[in-house]
Write a protein that holds these residues in place. Structure first.
Motif, short mmCIF file in Angstrom:
data_model
loop_
_atom_site.label_atom_id
_atom_site.label_comp_id
_atom_site.label_asym_id
_atom_site.label_seq_id
_atom_site.Cartn_x
_atom_site.Cartn_y
_atom_site.Cartn_z
N ARG A 27 0.84 -1.21 0.00
CA ARG A 27 0.00 0.00 0.00
C ARG A 27 0.87 1.25 0.00
N TYR A 28 1.89 1.27 0.86
CA TYR A 28 2.79 2.43 0.92
C TYR A 28 3.47 2.66 -0.42
N HIS A 29 3.94 1.56 -1.03
CA HIS A 29 4.65 1.70 -2.30
C HIS A 29 3.73 2.21 -3.40
N LEU A 30 2.51 1.70 -3.46
CA LEU A 30 1.58 2.16 -4.50
C LEU A 30 1.23 3.64 -4.32
N HIS A 31 1.00 4.05 -3.09
CA HIS A 31 0.71 5.47 -2.84
C HIS A 31 1.91 6.34 -3.19
N PHE A 32 3.09 5.88 -2.80
CA PHE A 32 4.31 6.61 -3.12
C PHE A 32 4.50 6.70 -4.64
N SER A 33 4.34 5.58 -5.32
CA SER A 33 4.51 5.55 -6.77
C SER A 33 3.50 6.44 -7.48
N ASP A 34 2.28 6.44 -6.99
CA ASP A 34 1.24 7.26 -7.60
C ASP A 34 1.57 8.74 -7.51
N SER A 35 2.17 9.15 -6.41
CA SER A 35 2.46 10.58 -6.25
C SER A 35 3.84 10.99 -6.76
N HIS A 36 4.81 10.07 -6.80
CA HIS A 36 6.17 10.44 -7.18
C HIS A 36 6.61 9.95 -8.56
N CYS A 37 6.05 8.86 -9.02
CA CYS A 37 6.43 8.35 -10.35
C CYS A 37 5.22 7.69 -11.02
N PRO A 38 4.20 8.51 -11.30
CA PRO A 38 2.97 7.94 -11.87
C PRO A 38 3.17 7.33 -13.26
N ASP A 39 4.15 7.81 -14.02
CA ASP A 39 4.38 7.25 -15.35
C ASP A 39 4.83 5.80 -15.27
N ARG A 40 5.72 5.50 -14.32
CA ARG A 40 6.19 4.11 -14.14
C ARG A 40 5.02 3.22 -13.73
N LEU A 41 4.22 3.69 -12.79
CA LEU A 41 3.07 2.92 -12.33
C LEU A 41 2.09 2.68 -13.49
N CYS A 42 1.86 3.68 -14.27
CA CYS A 42 0.96 3.56 -15.43
C CYS A 42 1.50 2.53 -16.43
N ARG A 43 2.81 2.56 -16.67
CA ARG A 43 3.41 1.58 -17.60
C ARG A 43 3.23 0.15 -17.09
N LEU A 44 3.41 -0.04 -15.79
CA LEU A 44 3.24 -1.38 -15.21
C LEU A 44 1.80 -1.86 -15.36
N VAL A 45 0.86 -0.97 -15.12
CA VAL A 45 -0.55 -1.33 -15.24
C VAL A 45 -0.89 -1.61 -16.70
N ASN A 46 -0.51 -0.70 -17.59
CA ASN A 46 -0.87 -0.84 -19.01
C ASN A 46 -0.20 -2.04 -19.68
N SER A 47 0.97 -2.42 -19.20
CA SER A 47 1.66 -3.57 -19.80
C SER A 47 1.19 -4.89 -19.19
N GLY A 48 0.34 -4.81 -18.17
CA GLY A 48 -0.17 -6.02 -17.53
C GLY A 48 0.80 -6.66 -16.57
N LYS A 49 1.81 -5.89 -16.14
CA LYS A 49 2.84 -6.45 -15.27
C LYS A 49 2.73 -6.02 -13.81
N ILE A 50 1.67 -5.33 -13.45
CA ILE A 50 1.57 -4.78 -12.10
C ILE A 50 1.49 -5.87 -11.04
N ILE A 51 0.73 -6.93 -11.29
CA ILE A 51 0.60 -8.01 -10.30
C ILE A 51 1.94 -8.69 -10.08
N GLN A 52 2.62 -9.02 -11.16
CA GLN A 52 3.94 -9.67 -11.03
C GLN A 52 4.93 -8.76 -10.32
#
Length: 110
Positions: free
Chosen positions: A24-49
């Motif tokens: 949870r901490y990492h997702l919140h941190f990623s959303d506010s500090h590096c949303p592009d990386r988080l978006c790439r992980l989600v869009n590429s289907g690699k977020i769960i892994q």
């Protein structure tokens, strides 16, 4: 925290629940500090892994550090030798929280 992901291979929606607070901490941190990386992980289907790998690596790092402290801490060693289970448990809990603090800075808040 529950992550919902659409699996393009099976054409189904999948839910994965993470019980560790650092996800949870990492997702919140990623959303506010590096949303592009988080978006790439989600869009590429690699977020769960990615989150599964992170969960395993953080847990392993914390466990390794706790074991090192248990082997080298003189107070813990005295508690083991005297069979003081309460003192051992208190020290182990302390080691876990100390390890979490160090590991979170290096692995979660990046």
């Amino acid at each position: 925290m529950t992550v919902t992901h659409f699996n393009t291979d099976t054409q189904t929606e999948e839910n994965k629940t993470y019980t560790t607070d650092f996800i949870r901490y990492h997702l919140h941190f990623s959303d506010s500090h590096c949303p592009d990386r988080l978006c790439r992980l989600v869009n590429s289907g690699k977020i769960i892994q990615y989150l599964d790998d992170m969960e395993q690596k953080v847990n392993d790092a914390i466990s390794r550090q706790v074991e090192l402290w248990k082997q080298t801490d003189s107070c813990y060693q005295r508690a083991v030798l005297s069979g003081d289970a309460e003192k051992m448990l208190c020290l182990e809990n302390c080691f876990v929280y100390m390890a979490r603090e160090a590991v979170f800075e290096c692995m979660v808040y990046i």
